[in-house]
Design an enzyme around this catalytic site. Structure first.
Site, PDB file in Angstrom:
ATOM      1  N   ASP A   1      33.875 -23.380  66.768  1.00 59.80           N
ATOM      2  CA  ASP A   1      33.091 -22.917  65.627  1.00 59.80           C
ATOM      3  C   ASP A   1      31.926 -23.887  65.451  1.00 59.80           C
ATOM      4  OD1 ASP A   1      32.489 -21.533  63.165  1.00 59.80           O
ATOM      5  OD2 ASP A   1      34.629 -21.079  63.013  1.00 59.80           O
TER       6      ASP A   1
ATOM      7  N   ASP B   1      28.666 -19.821  62.475  1.00 55.35           N
ATOM      8  CA  ASP B   1      28.934 -19.598  61.062  1.00 55.35           C
ATOM      9  C   ASP B   1      27.662 -19.185  60.311  1.00 55.35           C
ATOM     10  OD1 ASP B   1      30.847 -19.903  58.793  1.00 55.35           O
ATOM     11  OD2 ASP B   1      29.457 -21.462  58.172  1.00 55.35           O
TER      12      ASP B   1
ATOM     13  N   GLU C   1      28.275 -14.733  63.195  1.00 53.56           N
ATOM     14  CA  GLU C   1      28.653 -14.164  61.902  1.00 53.56           C
ATOM     15  C   GLU C   1      27.356 -13.820  61.180  1.00 53.56           C
ATOM     16  OE1 GLU C   1      31.345 -15.290  57.985  1.00 53.56           O
ATOM     17  OE2 GLU C   1      30.056 -16.831  58.850  1.00 53.56           O
TER      18      GLU C   1
ATOM     19  N   HIS D   1      39.817 -15.579  58.781  1.00 56.10           N
ATOM     20  CA  HIS D   1      40.209 -16.645  57.863  1.00 56.10           C
ATOM     21  C   HIS D   1      39.520 -16.556  56.504  1.00 56.10           C
ATOM     22  CE1 HIS D   1      36.437 -17.829  59.596  1.00 56.10           C
ATOM     23  NE2 HIS D   1      36.296 -18.774  58.688  1.00 56.10           N
ATOM     24  N   ASP D   2      38.643 -15.567  56.313  1.00 54.15           N
ATOM     25  CA  ASP D   2      37.874 -15.452  55.069  1.00 54.15           C
ATOM     26  C   ASP D   2      38.286 -14.267  54.201  1.00 54.15           C
ATOM     27  OD1 ASP D   2      36.244 -17.689  55.358  1.00 54.15           O
ATOM     28  OD2 ASP D   2      34.727 -16.599  56.494  1.00 54.15           O
TER      29      ASP D   2
END
Length: 526
Positions: free
Chosen positions: A92, A188, A255, A315-316
């Site tokens: 990430d 990200d 993302e 994970h969000d």
């Protein structure tokens, strides 16, 4: 682009040293498990040095490892062990912002003349831009007597990419990890990198009070000038040049948010990002008509040489199984769909065993985004389509029914282990050939052995029942048909095509007689 991706949230995957926090050695110890599932690529959420105010997405040093996760030697061993198993590893990369404890920011905030003064976005007076997670994006710094901008949380100041030194520094970070063998990056909030150079105010919109896929953040604002600027698309192509300098080929997956025509710009003319996450599936409706629409939509916007992605959880957001009443039977339908659609499947650790969401209240949440929402009643939070307490999708991985579900030997884990572990743990499902985990294994094996499921075209097939979803995958002279029954009752669906073989059935059927059992799916060679 035909890989399969398994996402690990390292803090919650496996604790190797008994401190209640997952770590890199824990991931290493579980690589054979991931390999046994058939996944080719592992994406790991951040474990760089960080104050952990946002559990790793607030990076204080891109060149070091947070001690709770391990050491640089552990990171290097992890890369090597993944490659030893003929798998790929994606890190990430948080490029938009750093922690406010990063030495760049600590220097930048001292005054307006230091060597890092222009490395972040500073203003004497803020404009009306708002954060993605709350109303406030500008934060006053008493030392410097100016406001700095943060697209996400207050302790995550945005870097100023209009300064060439910043761009070079972050490209050097990427090169550092690529030289160590990392196979690519998940990027990200990549659409936030650049902001309007003139700081024009964003338009007010009464229709955008709440967050949506096209307008993340809500707060009655269209983020016209603070996200998805033209320079962002150019930046994607520059970053692609950085990774293309390395062999073997590396992966960039972003993302990003917005309408398809806008998001697709990040792919360039096949010279930008390789993939972008398509988050519409996170908010799916369990009915064929929803997926028929998405298949047509994705096919239209991401035709070859591009490739869509299929993502049901991360994970969000809430774990996807919440939308189907935590049903393991319905989860098998989703898994079959995910691995047979045209697209790159991304699976969040725990989906393969049907892990459910935790029950951690906003009041007790450790997630920093809960603070602006502390006033929201818990029953309202439970009904919202988006998570305002991400702790509940980050509870520790469930390996068995022993202490802490086998995640850790500690007396207390960083988040409480979910109570819903019976039949939703690896040990029990590995030994049950009808389990969700075995459905995942069979599907990934089939996908790995049949290029048609990775690279074939897709076409919807009309059926005689609204609860049946059917489509074909075609490559060269080969064709497969996928039939999924979204109903609990048996449905007859006669096909006017010759069937050569049944390659897969959730229920384990080796012959297809035109009847789909309730919540069954079949893959036919025709």
């Amino acid at each position: 682009m035909n890989t399969t991706i398994y996402q690990i949230y390292p803090r919650s995957f496996y604790d190797s040293n008994g401190d209640g926090i997952g770590d890199l050695q824990g991931i290493i110890q579980k690589l054979d498990y991931i390999k046994s599932l058939g996944f080719e690529t592992i994406w790991i959420s951040p474990f760089y040095a960080s104050p952990q105010a946002d559990f790793g997405y607030d990076v204080a040093d891109y060149y070091s490892i947070a001690p709770e996760y391990g050491t640089m030697q552990d990171a290097e061993k992890l890369i090597n062990e993944v490659h030893h198993r003929q798998m790929k590893i994606v890190f990430d990369m948080v490029m938009n912002h750093t922690s406010d404890q990063h030495h760049w920011f600590l220097e930048s905030k001292q005054n307006k003349t230091n060597t890092k003064a222009d490395w972040y976005i500073w203003r004497d007076k803020p404009n009306n831009w708002k954060s993605i997670v709350g109303p406030k994006a500008w934060h006053y710094c008493e030392t410097r007597k100016q406001y700095y901008f943060a697209s996400f949380l207050p302790f995550q100041p945005d870097l100023n990419y209009r300064n060439p030194a910043v761009k070079k520094a972050m490209f050097d970070v990427c090169r550092f990890w690529l030289q160590k063998g990392v196979d690519g990056f998940r990027l990200d909030i990549f659409n936030c990198i650049y902001k309007d150079k003139d700081f024009k105010n964003n338009p007010f919109s009464i229709l955008h009070a709440f967050p949506s896929e096209d307008y993340p953040g809500g707060n009655f604002q269209i983020r016209k000038y603070s996200v998805n600027q033209d320079e962002n698309f150019e930046f994607a192509q520059e970053l692609r040049q950085v990774v293309d300098a390395f062999q073997p080929p590396r992966l960039l997956i972003g993302e990003v948010f917005g309408k398809h025509d806008l998001k697709k710009k990040y792919l360039g003319n096949n010279n930008g990002l390789h993939l972008i996450f398509l988050f519409e599936m996170l908010f799916y409706k369990f009915k064929p008509s929803f997926f028929q629409k998405k298949i047509m939509e994705f096919n239209q916007h991401y035709a070859a040489p591009f490739m869509p992605t299929t993502v049901f959880s991360n994970h969000d957001q809430f774990r996807s199984i919440r939308r189907i009443g935590n049903s393991l039977e319905k989860a098998k339908i989703l898994a079959t769909l995910q691995f047979t659609l045209r697209g790159v499947p991304t699976v969040y650790a725990g989906e393969e065993i049907g892990m459910t969401n935790g029950t951690i209240s906003i009041k007790n949440g450790k997630d920093p985004i809960t603070k602006p929402y502390s006033w929201v009643p818990q029953f309202i939070a439970n009904l919202l389509p988006v998570a305002i307490n991400r702790d509940n999708c980050r509870t520790p991985m469930q390996w068995n029914t022993h202490k802490n579900a086998g995640f850790s030997t500690a007396n207390e884990t960083w988040l409480p282990v979910n109570k819903d572990i019976e039949n939703r743990n690896v040990e029990q499902q590995v030994n049950n050939e009808t389990s969700l985990l075995h459905v995942f294994k069979r599907l990934i094996k089939l996908r790995n052995e049949n290029e048609i499921l990775s690279n074939g075209s897709i076409e919807l097939v009309k059926t005689n029942h609204q609860q049946i979803l059917a489509f074909t995958r075609t490559l060269h002279n080969e064709q497969l048909m996928v039939l999924l029954n979204f109903s609990k009752v048996n449905i007859s669906n006669q096909l006017n095509v010759p069937i050569k073989a049944v390659l897969f059935s959730i229920k384990g059927k080796s012959i297809f007689n035109g009847v789909l059992e309730g919540y069954d799916a079949v893959i036919l060679k025709i």
